[in-house]
Motif scaffolding. Sequence first.
Motif, PDB file in Angstrom:
ATOM      1  N   GLU A   1      -1.823  -3.279   7.661  1.00 16.25           N
ATOM      2  CA  GLU A   1      -2.195  -4.059   6.483  1.00 16.25           C
ATOM      3  C   GLU A   1      -1.768  -3.335   5.202  1.00 16.25           C
ATOM      4  OE1 GLU A   1      -3.737  -6.918   5.794  1.00 16.25           O
ATOM      5  OE2 GLU A   1      -4.330  -7.633   7.771  1.00 16.25           O
ATOM      6  N   LYS A   2      -1.122  -4.038   4.289  1.00 15.66           N
ATOM      7  CA  LYS A   2      -0.746  -3.462   3.005  1.00 15.66           C
ATOM      8  C   LYS A   2      -1.947  -3.530   2.069  1.00 15.66           C
ATOM      9  CE  LYS A   2       4.170  -4.653   3.367  1.00 15.66           C
ATOM     10  NZ  LYS A   2       5.277  -5.432   2.777  1.00 15.66           N
ATOM     11  N   ALA A   3      -2.806  -2.522   2.184  1.00 11.72           N
ATOM     12  CA  ALA A   3      -4.057  -2.551   1.431  1.00 11.72           C
ATOM     13  C   ALA A   3      -4.398  -1.162   0.916  1.00 11.72           C
ATOM     14  CB  ALA A   3      -5.179  -3.065   2.320  1.00 11.72           C
ATOM     15  N   GLU A   4      -5.268  -1.135  -0.101  1.00 11.69           N
ATOM     16  CA  GLU A   4      -5.865   0.118  -0.556  1.00 11.69           C
ATOM     17  C   GLU A   4      -7.220   0.229   0.153  1.00 11.69           C
ATOM     18  OE1 GLU A   4      -5.479   0.548  -5.065  1.00 11.69           O
ATOM     19  OE2 GLU A   4      -5.009  -1.575  -4.722  1.00 11.69           O
TER      20      GLU A   4
ATOM     21  N   TRP B   1     -12.289  -3.166 -10.429  1.00  8.94           N
ATOM     22  CA  TRP B   1     -11.088  -2.330 -10.340  1.00  8.94           C
ATOM     23  C   TRP B   1     -11.388  -0.888 -10.768  1.00  8.94           C
ATOM     24  CZ3 TRP B   1      -9.138  -4.923  -7.025  1.00  8.94           C
ATOM     25  CH2 TRP B   1      -8.668  -6.229  -7.148  1.00  8.94           C
TER      26      TRP B   1
ATOM     27  N   LYS C   1       0.348 -12.932  -5.990  1.00  9.58           N
ATOM     28  CA  LYS C   1      -0.624 -13.422  -5.013  1.00  9.58           C
ATOM     29  C   LYS C   1      -2.037 -13.152  -5.524  1.00  9.58           C
ATOM     30  CE  LYS C   1       2.228 -12.776  -0.871  1.00  9.58           C
ATOM     31  NZ  LYS C   1       2.290 -12.145   0.487  1.00  9.58           N
TER      32      LYS C   1
ATOM     33  N   LYS D   1      -6.511  -5.866  -1.524  1.00 12.83           N
ATOM     34  CA  LYS D   1      -5.075  -6.161  -1.479  1.00 12.83           C
ATOM     35  C   LYS D   1      -4.681  -6.729  -2.824  1.00 12.83           C
ATOM     36  CE  LYS D   1      -3.269  -7.838   2.361  1.00 12.83           C
ATOM     37  NZ  LYS D   1      -3.009  -8.666   3.562  1.00 12.83           N
ATOM     38  N   ARG D   2      -3.718  -6.079  -3.480  1.00  9.20           N
ATOM     39  CA  ARG D   2      -3.223  -6.558  -4.773  1.00  9.20           C
ATOM     40  C   ARG D   2      -1.709  -6.593  -4.710  1.00  9.20           C
ATOM     41  NH1 ARG D   2      -6.538  -2.816  -9.035  1.00  9.20           N
ATOM     42  NH2 ARG D   2      -6.315  -1.231  -7.411  1.00  9.20           N
ATOM     43  N   GLU D   3      -1.166  -7.796  -4.614  1.00  5.55           N
ATOM     44  CA  GLU D   3       0.281  -7.978  -4.563  1.00  5.55           C
ATOM     45  C   GLU D   3       0.715  -8.895  -5.694  1.00  5.55           C
ATOM     46  OE1 GLU D   3       2.031  -8.661  -0.585  1.00  5.55           O
ATOM     47  OE2 GLU D   3      -0.023  -8.563   0.166  1.00  5.55           O
ATOM     48  N   ALA D   4       1.829  -8.585  -6.308  1.00  5.42           N
ATOM     49  CA  ALA D   4       2.342  -9.383  -7.426  1.00  5.42           C
ATOM     50  C   ALA D   4       2.558 -10.826  -6.984  1.00  5.42           C
ATOM     51  CB  ALA D   4       3.649  -8.782  -7.930  1.00  5.42           C
TER      52      ALA D   4
ATOM     53  N   ALA E   1      -5.664 -11.684  -5.700  1.00  3.70           N
ATOM     54  CA  ALA E   1      -6.251 -10.448  -5.183  1.00  3.70           C
ATOM     55  C   ALA E   1      -7.297 -10.773  -4.127  1.00  3.70           C
ATOM     56  CB  ALA E   1      -6.874  -9.655  -6.320  1.00  3.70           C
TER      57      ALA E   1
END
Length: 286
Positions: free
Chosen positions: A251-254, A233, A204, A199-202, A206
């Motif tokens: 979930e907002k995830a890759e 990465w 917040k 999860k990578r959100e501006a 990682a």
Amino acid sequence: MRLKFIPPMMPELVDRPPEGEDWCHEVKFDGFRTQAIKDDDGIRFYTRRGHDWTAKYRPLVDEAKAIEADSFIIEGETIVTNEAGLANFSALRSAITSRPQDLYFVAFDLLHLNGHDLRDMPLEDRREILHEMIPAGGRIQFSEALPGTGAAVYHLVDKAGLEGIVSKRKLSRYRSGPTMDWRKIKCFTEKELDIIGVKREAGKPAMALMADKGRYVGGAFITMNREIRERLWDRVQGRTGAPPPKGLAKEKAEWLKPGLVGRVKFLKGEETLRHASLRDFREEET
């Protein structure tokens, strides 16, 4: 007279127990900080932030009636235990909702008794009085101090799989808010787990999403140095596009294809990750 909730005295988190004979050491119970109050209006139970949870803790309210005092303010931790008798934080919320009769209240401090404010009294004296007040064999229990040096107590608690210890100055007065007169030292372990997503959100930190033998166990903050993080990465880039695991589609995830394994440091004694950090990673050998 109606007694008011007193904001709690909060231990500071440190890496190792203090040395010397000026300290006592207790098990850090993994539960909800709780304050029990008895006055002319009856018995009430409050959360760490002062919310009235008397209705949720009804069986403990009934147990508190056995404490012989006209009025008191007692501090402690509300817990539920697993089959091994250890505090089980992940089961606590469901126990409060559906099995409140399984709750325990572990009392560790006495702030008020029979019209007297005891906060200026040394901790060891407050605890001595409290120990005499708690009836044996019930679901309200006294938090015993463990004998030995802080290092020895921590070692025993760590081996037992408990959350950690709280070390307190024997002569400390009770003062609401953070204090170095009380210190908490947590027990951690490390384990290799599969990295199934990130999860990578501006704005917040990682986070790596982890699984143990196919079972999702939670997230770990990515705290590695810049060089290892950039290498991670790079590896993530080539593995994105996997379908989300069952139950995690929102979930907002890759989500990642299999093959990355992370070494994770996390709090002991939990079924899911708590206070977890990713320390390193490797690619699975094919």
